[in-house]
Design an enzyme around this catalytic site. Structure first.
Site, PDB file in Angstrom:
ATOM      1  N   ALA A  64       2.471  23.320 -21.657  1.00  0.00           N
ATOM      2  CA  ALA A  64       2.375  24.275 -22.547  1.00  0.00           C
ATOM      3  C   ALA A  64       2.469  25.751 -22.100  1.00  0.00           C
ATOM      4  CB  ALA A  64       1.608  24.208 -23.636  1.00  0.00           C
ATOM      5  N   ALA A  65       1.512  25.934 -20.963  1.00  0.00           N
ATOM      6  CA  ALA A  65       1.127  27.137 -20.450  1.00  0.00           C
ATOM      7  C   ALA A  65       2.593  27.805 -19.932  1.00  0.00           C
ATOM      8  CB  ALA A  65       0.055  27.131 -19.185  1.00  0.00           C
ATOM      9  N   GLY A  69       2.273  29.684 -22.583  1.00  0.00           N
ATOM     10  CA  GLY A  69       1.969  29.469 -24.150  1.00  0.00           C
ATOM     11  C   GLY A  69       2.933  30.444 -25.147  1.00  0.00           C
ATOM     12  N   SER A  70       3.951  31.167 -24.629  1.00  0.00           N
ATOM     13  CA  SER A  70       4.792  31.624 -25.379  1.00  0.00           C
ATOM     14  C   SER A  70       5.341  30.571 -26.528  1.00  0.00           C
ATOM     15  CB  SER A  70       5.903  32.530 -24.807  1.00  0.00           C
ATOM     16  OG  SER A  70       5.267  33.653 -23.849  1.00  0.00           O
ATOM     17  N   ASP A 118      -2.369  15.325 -17.455  1.00  0.00           N
ATOM     18  CA  ASP A 118      -1.127  15.178 -16.693  1.00  0.00           C
ATOM     19  C   ASP A 118      -0.306  14.692 -17.824  1.00  0.00           C
ATOM     20  OD1 ASP A 118       1.144  13.943 -15.421  1.00  0.00           O
ATOM     21  OD2 ASP A 118       0.157  13.033 -14.071  1.00  0.00           O
ATOM     22  N   CYS A 178      14.422  25.676 -17.195  1.00  0.00           N
ATOM     23  CA  CYS A 178      15.067  26.893 -16.941  1.00  0.00           C
ATOM     24  C   CYS A 178      15.952  26.731 -15.336  1.00  0.00           C
ATOM     25  CB  CYS A 178      14.090  28.060 -16.669  1.00  0.00           C
ATOM     26  SG  CYS A 178      12.362  27.945 -15.595  1.00  0.00           S
TER      27      CYS A 178
END
Length: 728
Positions: A218-219, A221-222, A276, A351
């Site tokens: 998640a980090a 967090g956007s 993890d 990405c």
């Protein structure tokens, strides 16, 4: 075909190795020869870049070509243009030209912020006319500035892109006010700077208010924030949806970054954990496995789609990065499938533009879970956004860029690195795309002026048979060999094994959220019922943290999860869930300030600004309703406003007990709003609430420095470049 036939590359520069390269044909190079070859490669890359840049159009501040000497290395160009052919040959020049530009600036308005309407109005009324700016000078060039744009594919005009780079904002004097606006509102939690392609996965996940959602990596967090907004229906009025969002992050420091971003949203429906992702535990609630309706797997990747914002990747690209990450990516996605509810939707995204990290992982998932998963066609769900179809076939190269035809023919040394799951699916006679990989979404920079990105939307249509089971630890071949040697050893090890950083991190203990009892419960009761007049609050939703210095409110689903974690029934090993944070802080202690109150029992806990929005509908006492002009005076104050400065506030607050109060502003009537400008109407048309403090001879609102720096321009129409008055 060479990148540029006019550029001569020294003979010492390495060429792309084929499958038939003979490593024994020449003696190993000496250290001096290696250094000379490295220098030659650097010189050739620089010269190649200079000549290629000379052929590009003149720079403008919203498409600045990288000027730090970075260029797409030859291996990158060869691999993607000639080997994988990720874009048609006719589009390659445009593809490469965009890859060497900086990204335009883009941001997203937090829909859960009570300032979201006013922030959007500022963009539409104050900054959109920036296209009228003419003859702006930058790098000796003169240009006219295009206007900010809200893409049609993002709902409610909450996404804005500005056709100018961060450097253009930084060095253009005419834009200092706009730059200050973006920075201030981002810090205050009203805007979030985010790349356009990063906003796509949460949109395609189609989250509803009752869904249980998991973001596995998640980090910062956007995307998690977007998922939480979708859970609330993108509406501040939906205060406590029935579902939940769990944001998971392995790295402890990054999990705090994630928490900081989610705390601003004032939602009781989120939870932050630290695991993890491949080993995310199976939770059991009310006697059944807790499965998720939506899962986002935005996995760690090589990031070669982010070259426009991290340009060093362009000249240091290696195929080895994708080879190394592929097993981890597949393991994370596999764990997501096991945690997904039947009928649920998951997204796998990166990405990266490398098929080894993208289509290869999706194909491996579809083969591993045959009959369980299907790819969803989302081509019609993003109107106006251009993308290309996924690849149905690709080539596998080893770390030295040598072609490997199949896993069976891979050299033995490469078997340690290559995996069968990396190779494209076998296509039968008459078949072209048996797994429907064309339904994957590929985004190239030149299509929408964005970074590179990959998205696959998958739906679970049948059970795997492993739902409810704990994850199986995945070990590498080297770890398995070491484990086997340890098991067969006849004598104990001579030295104590070192504890890895990961094991140390796993032992980290976060302050737990605990149910309230005794004195803590009495203090919360006094604050909510006695001081604020909240009628019969549901105390089971409140948890204390940090020795009762703060009180957290969660929704019923997360409450049940926290209680099960405390009593050991949530996880099969009876351990507690590794929780970093949850819910919204509604009350905090008052020990750090002088209350000036007569009855300490009433003011041991004060209302927090984060939980103000959530509690406002239930508070019946200690409410101070102010006019817009009075609200402006409270915002303009350095810290508090004395009653000598505002006789009207003194009169209105005379009946209130000293201590924590709720400051409310109610929208003005329509006939009054019609008298104002669009910005003036937006300032006065939305209900606002703030946690306040009433002293013996002063009054103030409890907002931090960045919130005040944001509210002064938004509510007082000050210039964003005007410094905030120092704290008294």
């Amino acid at each position: 075909m060479d990148i540029d036939s006019s550029v001569s590359v020294p003979s010492s520069s390495p060429s792309i190795k084929g499958a038939d390269a003979d490593p024994a044909a020449a003696p190993p190079p000496t250290k001096k020869a290696k250094l000379a070859a490295a220098a030659a490669r650097k010189s050739a890359s620089r010269k190649n870049w200079e000549q290629r840049m000379a052929k590009l159009p003149a720079r403008t501040p919203w498409s600045i070509t990288n000027k730090r000497g970075y260029a797409l290395c030859e291996d990158f160009v060869h691999y993607y243009r000639e080997v994988q052919e990720i874009v048609p040959a006719a589009e390659w020049a445009e593809f490469e030209r965009y890859y060497l530009r900086e990204l335009p600036t883009s941001s997203r308005i937090f829909s859960l912020s009570q300032m979201n309407h006013l922030t959007r109005t500022y963009l539409e009324e104050l900054f959109k006319p920036m296209e009228g700016l003419q003859n702006i000078e930058l790098d000796g060039k003169s240009f006219s500035l295009p206007a900010p744009v809200s893409p049609e594919w993002y709902p409610r005009s909450s996404c804005w892109t500005y056709p100018i780079t961060r450097k253009g904002l930084r060095v253009t004097p005419e834009l200092k006010h706009f730059k200050a606006f973006l920075g201030t509102e981002d810090e205050a939690g009203h805007l979030n700077g985010q790349e356009l392609v990063s906003m796509l996965p949460p949109l395609l996940l189609a989250v509803e208010s009752h869904h249980k959602v998991l973001d596995m990596c998640a980090a910062p967090g956007s995307k998690t924030g977007q998922l939480l907004e979708a859970l609330h229906g993108d509406s501040p009025s939906n205060l406590s949806p029935k579902g939940m969002v769990i944001g998971n992050e392995l790295d402890i420091s990054r999990s705090y970054m994630l928490t900081n971003k989610l705390q601003r949203m004032g939602s009781p429906s989120y939870l932050v954990t630290s695991y993890d992702a491949t080993q995310f535990p199976t939770m059991h609630l009310h006697g059944a496995p807790l499965l998720f309706d939506r899962i986002l797997c935005d996995v760690p990747c090589s990031g070669d789609g982010t070259i426009r914002k991290t340009p060093y990747i362009a000249s240091s690209w290696k195929n080895m990065n994708a080879i190394t990450l592929h097993p981890l990516q597949l393991n994370i996605a596999s764990r997501a499938v096991e945690l997904l509810e039947i009928g649920g939707r998951m997204i796998y995204s990166t990405c990266s533009i490398n098929p080894l990290e993208n289509e290869a992982v999706v194909a491996a998932l579809l083969k591993k879970y045959s009959g369980v998963l299907e790819l969803v066609d989302v081509s019609s769900e993003l109107p106006g956004f251009k993308s290309s179809s996924g690849l149905s076939s690709w080539k596998v190269y080893d770390k030295a860029l040598g072609l490997v035809e199949s896993f069976a023919t891979a050299p033995k040394v490469n078997n340690l690195l290559l995996h069968e799951s990396m190779f494209p699916p076998v296509v039968g006679e008459g078949q072209t795309d048996p797994l429907n990989l064309a339904r994957c979404v590929r985004i190239s920079p030149h299509l929408n002026d964005t970074g590179g990105f990959f998205i696959a939307v998958l739906k679970k249509v049948a059970a795997t048979g492993t739902e409810g089971q704990d994850p199986v630890a995945s070990l590498s071949k080297r770890q398995l060999k070491k484990q086997k040697a340890t098991e067969t050893a006849t004598s104990p090890p001579r030295a104590k094994a070192k504890v890895s950083g990961y094991e140390k991190m796993k032992s980290f203990q976060e302050t737990p959220l605990v149910t309230m009892k005794g004195g803590v419960l009495a203090g919360v009761t006094a604050a909510l019922e006695g001081h604020f007049g909240v009628t019969a609050p549901d105390y089971s939703l409140f948890f204390s943290k940090e020795e009762a210095k703060s009180v957290i409110q969660v929704n019923p689903l997360i409450r049940d999860l926290l209680i099960a974690s405390q009593d050991g029934s949530l996880l099969s090993d009876k351990s507690a869930l590794q929780i970093i944070n949850a819910g919204v802080k509604i009350l905090t202690d008052t020990k750090s300030r002088k209350t000036g109150a007569e009855d300490d029992d009433q003011v041991k806990l004060r209302l927090s600004q984060e939980g103000c929005k959530l509690q406002t509908p239930f508070i019946r006492k200690q409410i101070l309703t102010v006019s817009f002009e009075e609200l402006q005076s409270l915002v303009a104050a350095k810290l508090t406003l004395t009653f000598k400065e505002s006789a009207s506030l003194k009169a209105k607050s005379a009946h209130l007990a000293r201590g924590s109060i709720l400051v409310k502003f109610e929208p003005e009537p329509e006939e009054e709003l019609a008298k104002h400008t669009p910005i003036g109407r937006a300032q006065r048309s939305q209900p606002l609430s703030f946690a306040g403090w009433l002293g013996n001879d002063s009054i103030g609102i409890n907002i931090n420095k960045m919130q005040r720096a944001s509210l002064r321009p938004l509510l007082l129409s000050e210039d964003y470049t005007t410094p905030t008055p120092p704290k008294a």
